[in-house]
Design a protein around this motif. Structure first.
Motif: not given
Ligand code: SAH
Length: 251
Positions: A23-39
């Motif tokens: 989603t566009l929200h997911a892309v925005e979050a990816l661009k902004t996050a300082d830490v990404i914890i992914y499965d």
């Protein structure tokens, strides 16, 4: 929580794997996050949107290393948020569909950490669409059941009323391992033996595989074809629409 602010957590669905289904929200979050914890089931290609300095942590089983326990993941989200980070928890499909998103969100509530849920396209609905199978169709089924093939113990869930799922469409997650027991329980519960079944592995990705079979043959056909996880298994007459709706075939 429309802005990804410091000291907060976004629990975000990454969809079934194809980056175009973020989603566009997911892309925005990816661009902004300082830490990404992914499965483990998150397509790492989507991390290309992250800031170069963002910390990336895989919370799934990878390269033989043991995966962190659920409580450790929740503790990590809380600790990073308390340290002032924008924390992105990226999960396969939709975070609230068989994804332990609820457990993580409850841990955040208890720790008084602000959070946002960003829904994603769940593997069954998106995956079946890629196989040319609508989860509902007016002439075919009026209900859909989402079912997990194993419970917290890893066993076939014993809370399912198999007679109650004798009609409509059934879509199963994590069901490869126990498909023998599940298909037998469905037939005993009243589903026709020759009900059409489809198994979709790596749905929406270039390496997607599809196996068409029937309820009585699904376990044997999975074993002989060697098709494995991650896969969704779908039972119901809607599977037959694939013959006409398999749009990928001509893509
Ligand atoms: N929250 C996720 C489900 C996590 S459980 C969602 O909403 O989709 C993990 C299970 O999801 C896998 O065992 C498999 O059944 C299914 N799954 C995830 N990605 C998949 C994919 N690309 N193709 C087929 N099944 C997938």
């Amino acid at each position: 929580m429309t802005e990804f602010s410091k000291s907060s957590v976004w629990l975000v669905g990454a969809g079934p794997g194809n980056p175009g289904l973020l989603t566009l929200h997911a892309v925005e979050a990816l661009k902004t996050a300082d830490v990404i914890i992914y499965d483990a089931l998150v397509n790492e290609a989507v991390l290309a949107w992250a800031k170069p300095e963002a910390e990336r942590i895989c919370a799934g089983k990878r390269g033989g290393k043991p995966s962190p326990k659920q409580a450790e993941i929740s503790a990590m989200l809380i600790d990073f948020a308390k340290a002032g980070k924008r924390v992105l928890r990226l999960k396969g499909g939709d975070p609230f569909v068989f994804g332990r998103g609820a457990e993580e969100a409850l841990a955040l509530v208890n720790a008084k950490i602000p959070f946002r849920i960003v829904p994603g396209i769940t593997a069954s609905i998106g995956g079946l669409a890629y196989a040319g199978i609508p989860v509902t169709s007016r002439d075919v089924n009026q209900s859909v059941i989402f079912l997990t093939g194993h419970d917290q113990r890893g066993l076939t869930p014993d809370t399912i009323d198999w007679q109650a799922v004798a009609t409509g469409m059934i879509v199963m997650y994590m069901a490869i391992r126990n498909i023998d027991e599940i298909s037998a329980a469905l037939i005993t519960g009243g589903r026709p033996k020759n009900d059409p079944v489809v198994v979709v592995k790596n749905a929406t990705l270039p390496e997607m595989e599809v196996l068409e079979t029937t309820l009585e043959n699904v376990a044997a056909d999975i074993a002989s074809s060697g098709i494995g996880s991650p896969a969704v298994i779908c039972v119901g007459r809607g599977v037959l629409l694939r013959e006409q709706l398999d749009w990928l075939k001509n893509d």
